[in-house]
Design a protein around this motif. Structure first.
Motif, PDB file in Angstrom:
ATOM      1  N   ARG A  78     -71.963  38.318 -33.673  1.00 33.02           N
ATOM      2  CA  ARG A  78     -72.098  37.046 -32.967  1.00 33.02           C
ATOM      3  C   ARG A  78     -71.035  36.954 -31.875  1.00 33.02           C
ATOM      4  NH1 ARG A  78     -70.608  31.071 -35.214  1.00 33.02           N
ATOM      5  NH2 ARG A  78     -68.655  32.162 -35.571  1.00 33.02           N
ATOM      6  N   PHE A  79     -71.486  36.675 -30.671  1.00 36.36           N
ATOM      7  CA  PHE A  79     -70.604  36.357 -29.554  1.00 36.36           C
ATOM      8  C   PHE A  79     -70.666  34.846 -29.358  1.00 36.36           C
ATOM      9  CE2 PHE A  79     -71.361  40.760 -28.849  1.00 36.36           C
ATOM     10  CZ  PHE A  79     -70.317  41.243 -28.084  1.00 36.36           C
ATOM     11  N   VAL A  80     -69.522  34.222 -29.095  1.00 37.78           N
ATOM     12  CA  VAL A  80     -69.473  32.770 -28.900  1.00 37.78           C
ATOM     13  C   VAL A  80     -68.702  32.472 -27.627  1.00 37.78           C
ATOM     14  CG1 VAL A  80     -68.739  30.565 -29.881  1.00 37.78           C
ATOM     15  CG2 VAL A  80     -69.462  32.407 -31.398  1.00 37.78           C
ATOM     16  N   THR A  81     -69.282  31.636 -26.785  1.00 36.71           N
ATOM     17  CA  THR A  81     -68.569  31.177 -25.591  1.00 36.71           C
ATOM     18  C   THR A  81     -68.014  29.778 -25.849  1.00 36.71           C
ATOM     19  OG1 THR A  81     -70.568  30.226 -24.626  1.00 36.71           O
ATOM     20  CG2 THR A  81     -70.041  32.516 -24.047  1.00 36.71           C
ATOM     21  N   SER A  82     -67.015  29.417 -25.060  1.00 37.14           N
ATOM     22  CA  SER A  82     -66.410  28.087 -25.182  1.00 37.14           C
ATOM     23  C   SER A  82     -65.936  27.642 -23.803  1.00 37.14           C
ATOM     24  CB  SER A  82     -65.231  28.125 -26.158  1.00 37.14           C
ATOM     25  OG  SER A  82     -64.100  28.748 -25.552  1.00 37.14           O
ATOM     26  N   TRP A  83     -65.281  26.501 -23.776  1.00 36.85           N
ATOM     27  CA  TRP A  83     -64.721  25.999 -22.518  1.00 36.85           C
ATOM     28  C   TRP A  83     -63.701  26.974 -21.948  1.00 36.85           C
ATOM     29  CZ3 TRP A  83     -59.519  25.603 -22.653  1.00 36.85           C
ATOM     30  CH2 TRP A  83     -58.932  25.520 -23.908  1.00 36.85           C
ATOM     31  N   MET A 132     -72.791  26.722 -21.146  1.00 42.90           N
ATOM     32  CA  MET A 132     -73.767  27.587 -21.772  1.00 42.90           C
ATOM     33  C   MET A 132     -74.196  28.710 -20.827  1.00 42.90           C
ATOM     34  SD  MET A 132     -76.651  26.957 -24.448  1.00 42.90           S
ATOM     35  CE  MET A 132     -76.393  25.237 -24.409  1.00 42.90           C
ATOM     36  N   ASP A 133     -73.912  28.561 -19.568  1.00 42.28           N
ATOM     37  CA  ASP A 133     -74.270  29.586 -18.592  1.00 42.28           C
ATOM     38  C   ASP A 133     -73.683  30.942 -18.969  1.00 42.28           C
ATOM     39  OD1 ASP A 133     -75.421  30.533 -16.163  1.00 42.28           O
ATOM     40  OD2 ASP A 133     -73.424  30.450 -15.265  1.00 42.28           O
ATOM     41  N   PHE A 134     -72.437  30.964 -19.453  1.00 36.82           N
ATOM     42  CA  PHE A 134     -71.825  32.234 -19.832  1.00 36.82           C
ATOM     43  C   PHE A 134     -72.545  32.861 -21.025  1.00 36.82           C
ATOM     44  CE2 PHE A 134     -67.715  30.746 -17.741  1.00 36.82           C
ATOM     45  CZ  PHE A 134     -67.926  31.519 -16.610  1.00 36.82           C
ATOM     46  N   ALA A 135     -73.037  32.039 -21.945  1.00 39.55           N
ATOM     47  CA  ALA A 135     -73.790  32.565 -23.087  1.00 39.55           C
ATOM     48  C   ALA A 135     -75.057  33.263 -22.606  1.00 39.55           C
ATOM     49  CB  ALA A 135     -74.125  31.445 -24.064  1.00 39.55           C
ATOM     50  N   ILE A 136     -75.729  32.667 -21.643  1.00 36.08           N
ATOM     51  CA  ILE A 136     -76.941  33.283 -21.082  1.00 36.08           C
ATOM     52  C   ILE A 136     -76.586  34.586 -20.371  1.00 36.08           C
ATOM     53  CG2 ILE A 136     -78.867  32.977 -19.471  1.00 36.08           C
ATOM     54  CD1 ILE A 136     -78.925  31.211 -22.055  1.00 36.08           C
ATOM     55  N   GLN A 137     -75.475  34.600 -19.656  1.00 33.18           N
ATOM     56  CA  GLN A 137     -75.039  35.815 -18.976  1.00 33.18           C
ATOM     57  C   GLN A 137     -74.749  36.923 -19.986  1.00 33.18           C
ATOM     58  OE1 GLN A 137     -72.005  35.340 -15.945  1.00 33.18           O
ATOM     59  NE2 GLN A 137     -72.788  33.295 -15.465  1.00 33.18           N
ATOM     60  N   ILE A 138     -74.115  36.571 -21.109  1.00 33.47           N
ATOM     61  CA  ILE A 138     -73.849  37.563 -22.151  1.00 33.47           C
ATOM     62  C   ILE A 138     -75.165  38.090 -22.708  1.00 33.47           C
ATOM     63  CG2 ILE A 138     -72.953  37.887 -24.496  1.00 33.47           C
ATOM     64  CD1 ILE A 138     -70.623  36.031 -23.682  1.00 33.47           C
ATOM     65  N   ASN A 178     -74.425  28.299 -27.362  1.00 33.63           N
ATOM     66  CA  ASN A 178     -73.308  29.119 -26.896  1.00 33.63           C
ATOM     67  C   ASN A 178     -73.045  30.297 -27.838  1.00 33.63           C
ATOM     68  OD1 ASN A 178     -72.297  27.398 -28.973  1.00 33.63           O
ATOM     69  ND2 ASN A 178     -70.225  27.774 -28.229  1.00 33.63           N
ATOM     70  N   GLN A 179     -73.831  30.434 -28.889  1.00 30.36           N
ATOM     71  CA  GLN A 179     -73.715  31.547 -29.824  1.00 30.36           C
ATOM     72  C   GLN A 179     -74.861  32.521 -29.583  1.00 30.36           C
ATOM     73  OE1 GLN A 179     -72.696  30.309 -33.956  1.00 30.36           O
ATOM     74  NE2 GLN A 179     -73.167  28.269 -33.143  1.00 30.36           N
ATOM     75  N   GLN A 180     -74.531  33.789 -29.406  1.00 28.82           N
ATOM     76  CA  GLN A 180     -75.529  34.814 -29.140  1.00 28.82           C
ATOM     77  C   GLN A 180     -75.378  35.925 -30.175  1.00 28.82           C
ATOM     78  OE1 GLN A 180     -77.962  34.519 -26.636  1.00 28.82           O
ATOM     79  NE2 GLN A 180     -77.106  32.451 -26.642  1.00 28.82           N
ATOM     80  N   PHE A 181     -76.501  36.380 -30.737  1.00 37.65           N
ATOM     81  CA  PHE A 181     -76.508  37.321 -31.846  1.00 37.65           C
ATOM     82  C   PHE A 181     -77.230  38.607 -31.445  1.00 37.65           C
ATOM     83  CE2 PHE A 181     -76.424  33.004 -33.328  1.00 37.65           C
ATOM     84  CZ  PHE A 181     -75.482  33.006 -34.347  1.00 37.65           C
ATOM     85  N   PHE A 182     -76.585  39.744 -31.738  1.00 37.90           N
ATOM     86  CA  PHE A 182     -77.123  41.047 -31.356  1.00 37.90           C
ATOM     87  C   PHE A 182     -76.977  42.035 -32.505  1.00 37.90           C
ATOM     88  CE2 PHE A 182     -75.321  38.934 -27.709  1.00 37.90           C
ATOM     89  CZ  PHE A 182     -76.389  38.902 -26.850  1.00 37.90           C
ATOM     90  N   THR A 183     -77.762  43.089 -32.447  1.00 37.97           N
ATOM     91  CA  THR A 183     -77.632  44.190 -33.385  1.00 37.97           C
ATOM     92  C   THR A 183     -76.986  45.349 -32.633  1.00 37.97           C
ATOM     93  OG1 THR A 183     -79.599  43.460 -34.563  1.00 37.97           O
ATOM     94  CG2 THR A 183     -78.876  45.713 -34.950  1.00 37.97           C
TER      95      THR A 183
END
Length: 84
Positions: A59-64, A1-7, A25-30
């Motif tokens: 939506r940006f999604v991070t994974s393994w 989840m660290d990468f999601a926070i970085q994004i 791990n899902q991040q949402f932006f306008t």
């Protein structure tokens, strides 16, 4: 989840507002529609609703499989797009 926070931090620092605050791990932006196509050339993200007249929620999604290099690529692309 660290990468999601970085994004999240990177996108907000660049000036893109959060659509919703997500602790996952899902991040949402306008995003401005003018920025979407150039950004899509460097990063994968999904439309999270209909494309509006001037902005669209994505939506940006991070994974393994997400790497630090992926985050750096996004950072570089954002810098180029915002300077254009």
């Amino acid at each position: 989840m660290d990468f999601a926070i970085q994004i999240r931090q990177l996108m907000q620092k660049t000036g893109y507002p959060l659509f919703i605050a997500s602790p996952t791990n899902q991040q949402f932006f306008t995003l401005p529609n003018d920025d979407m196509d150039p950004l899509h050339q460097h990063a994968s993200f999904e439309l999270w609703g209909p494309r509006g007249e001037t902005t669209t929620t994505v939506r940006f999604v991070t994974s393994w499989a997400t790497t630090a290099e992926d985050i750096q690529t996004l950072a570089h692309a954002l810098k180029e797009i915002r300077q254009a």
